[in-house]
Design a protein around this motif. Structure first.
Motif, PDB file in Angstrom:
ATOM      1  N   LEU A  12     119.089 -28.785  -5.600  1.00 44.27           N
ATOM      2  CA  LEU A  12     118.679 -27.529  -4.958  1.00 44.27           C
ATOM      3  C   LEU A  12     117.977 -27.773  -3.631  1.00 44.27           C
ATOM      4  O   LEU A  12     118.098 -26.980  -2.696  1.00 44.27           O
ATOM      5  N   GLY A  16     119.189 -26.885   0.363  1.00 42.29           N
ATOM      6  CA  GLY A  16     118.269 -26.059   1.148  1.00 42.29           C
ATOM      7  C   GLY A  16     117.794 -24.807   0.426  1.00 42.29           C
ATOM      8  O   GLY A  16     117.315 -23.866   1.049  1.00 42.29           O
ATOM      9  N   LEU A  17     117.933 -24.794  -0.897  1.00 34.92           N
ATOM     10  CA  LEU A  17     117.552 -23.589  -1.643  1.00 34.92           C
ATOM     11  C   LEU A  17     116.095 -23.607  -2.086  1.00 34.92           C
ATOM     12  O   LEU A  17     115.494 -22.571  -2.324  1.00 34.92           O
ATOM     13  N   ILE A  18     115.540 -24.783  -2.234  1.00 30.67           N
ATOM     14  CA  ILE A  18     114.116 -24.854  -2.550  1.00 30.67           C
ATOM     15  C   ILE A  18     113.439 -25.895  -1.654  1.00 30.67           C
ATOM     16  O   ILE A  18     114.090 -26.793  -1.130  1.00 30.67           O
TER      17      ILE A  18
ATOM     18  N   MET B  31     110.548 -23.764 -10.009  1.00 34.95           N
ATOM     19  CA  MET B  31     111.875 -23.672  -9.389  1.00 34.95           C
ATOM     20  C   MET B  31     112.491 -22.293  -9.626  1.00 34.95           C
ATOM     21  O   MET B  31     113.088 -21.711  -8.723  1.00 34.95           O
ATOM     22  N   ALA B  34     110.806 -19.867  -7.345  1.00 36.77           N
ATOM     23  CA  ALA B  34     111.185 -20.069  -5.945  1.00 36.77           C
ATOM     24  C   ALA B  34     112.603 -19.547  -5.688  1.00 36.77           C
ATOM     25  O   ALA B  34     112.864 -18.906  -4.663  1.00 36.77           O
ATOM     26  N   LEU B  35     113.512 -19.815  -6.617  1.00 37.37           N
ATOM     27  CA  LEU B  35     114.896 -19.362  -6.430  1.00 37.37           C
ATOM     28  C   LEU B  35     114.984 -17.833  -6.491  1.00 37.37           C
ATOM     29  O   LEU B  35     115.762 -17.216  -5.773  1.00 37.37           O
ATOM     30  N   ARG B  38     113.930 -16.392  -3.271  1.00 35.36           N
ATOM     31  CA  ARG B  38     114.989 -16.508  -2.259  1.00 35.36           C
ATOM     32  C   ARG B  38     116.117 -15.522  -2.487  1.00 35.36           C
ATOM     33  O   ARG B  38     117.056 -15.466  -1.702  1.00 35.36           O
ATOM     34  N   LEU B  40     118.241 -15.546  -5.107  1.00 38.72           N
ATOM     35  CA  LEU B  40     119.421 -16.119  -5.758  1.00 38.72           C
ATOM     36  C   LEU B  40     119.826 -15.344  -7.017  1.00 38.72           C
ATOM     37  O   LEU B  40     120.985 -15.327  -7.393  1.00 38.72           O
ATOM     38  N   ILE B  78     122.864 -21.032 -12.413  1.00 39.65           N
ATOM     39  CA  ILE B  78     123.341 -21.578 -11.135  1.00 39.65           C
ATOM     40  C   ILE B  78     124.762 -22.129 -11.241  1.00 39.65           C
ATOM     41  O   ILE B  78     125.486 -22.137 -10.259  1.00 39.65           O
ATOM     42  N   ILE B  83     126.719 -22.434  -7.670  1.00 43.65           N
ATOM     43  CA  ILE B  83     125.832 -23.106  -6.727  1.00 43.65           C
ATOM     44  C   ILE B  83     126.003 -24.616  -6.878  1.00 43.65           C
ATOM     45  O   ILE B  83     125.934 -25.377  -5.930  1.00 43.65           O
TER      46      ILE B  83
END
Lengths: 190, 118
Positions: A12, A16-18, B31, B34-35, B38, B40, B78, B83
């Protein structure tokens, strides 16, 4: 397990996602800054300030945010007030949605299948496991959290706490009393 | 483990125990947050994925596998969203394991320490 988490983190990050630094910051926040003390402040204020209490009843999300506690997942908050004849208990039968912004991360029992499955069917039996025995006449209302709506129990203000200020009241509000598996502490007389 | 035991483990009625029992649990937790930040996935999407993992019949009564379920839920989210591929996660997991074995005790484990690194 650790290796697999690292693998995910590596992938990840490469995509560049985290950002590893942001990950550290989140961990630090949840380990040290967010905890049941936030919720205790909300409850103590509701006990001391009738106007705030009304606001909390009407629009808990906004009232709680006014103290600087906001959820990251855009979830709404509802405050459920214990009364002389109704006791409120919170569970998440689906997963373990929990009001993180005011209570921090959930205790192990809250996440466990026995609690999640039993709270709705046999709330009185569950409370007994916490040594909480309420009068038969007290109604127990169970609130099942969702990812969009989470509950904060406002316990009854304990007897003998009349002269106390907000800061002293905060110490009487336990985490469990805000989930409904406990009551607020009774002040120790000096 | 009974509910009563779990209550006692968490320090009884008022007590607090550490929220994470291992660093990787904190990492997987962070994580996911954070995702989500963003964009996601939405939080309801996450709750569905997690609830699916928690509903599996092999879920432990004492919730000691709780963050393991987070890991599985995140992996499935994911990979479903393309992803990354499960095979890539598997491969990199092995690399991290080899790196851990090749790293002398007390030193930080780095992926570069994997002897089979290509």
């Amino acid at each position: 397990m650790a290796a697999r988490v690292r693998a995910l983190e590596t992938i990840l990050t490469q995509k560049g996602l985290i950002d590893p630094l942001a990950i550290d910051a989140i961990v630090e926040t949840y380990e040290t800054k967010v905890g049941p003390r936030n919720g205790a402040k909300v409850v103590a204020k509701a006990w001391s300030d009738p106007e705030f209490s009304e606001w909390l009843k009407r629009d808990a999300t906004a009232a709680i945010a006014s103290l600087g506690f906001t959820g990251r997942q855009g979830e709404h908050m509802q405050a459920v007030f214990n009364t002389a004849d109704t006791h409120n208990l919170v569970v998440c039968t689906l997963c373990s949605c929990y009001p993180w912004s005011v209570l921090g991360l959930p205790p192990v029992w809250y996440k466990s299948p026995p609690y999640r499955s039993k709270a709705v069917i046999d709330p009185r039996g569950v409370l007994a496991e916490f040594d909480l025995f309420l009068p038969e006449s007290t109604k127990i209302r169970v609130w099942d959290s969702t990812s969009e709506l989470r509950y904060l129990v406002v316990p009854l203000r304990p007897e003998g706490s009349d002269g106390l200020g907000e800061e002293q009241l905060v110490n009487l509000v336990t985490r469990n009393s805000m989930i409904g598996t406990g009551l607020a502490l009774t002040p120790v007389r000096k | 483990m009974s509910l009563r035991d779990l209550v006692n483990v968490s320090g009884g009625s008022g007590g607090d125990t550490p929220v994470f029992t291992a660093p990787w649990q904190a990492e997987i937790f962070a994580m996911v947050l954070a995702l989500h930040d963003r964009g996601l996935f939405t939080w309801p999407e996450w709750a569905d994925a997690l609830s699916l993992e928690l509903k599996k019949t092999d879920a432990r009564d004492d919730a000691s596998d709780y963050y393991q379920r987070w890991l599985k839920a995140l992996e499935s989210l994911i990979t479903t969203k393309n992803i990354t591929l499960k095979a890539d996660i598997d491969q990199l997991t092995l690399a991290w394991q080899r790196a851990a074995l090749a790293t002398p005790h007390g030193q930080p484990i780095r992926l570069e320490n994997d002897p089979d690194r290509v």
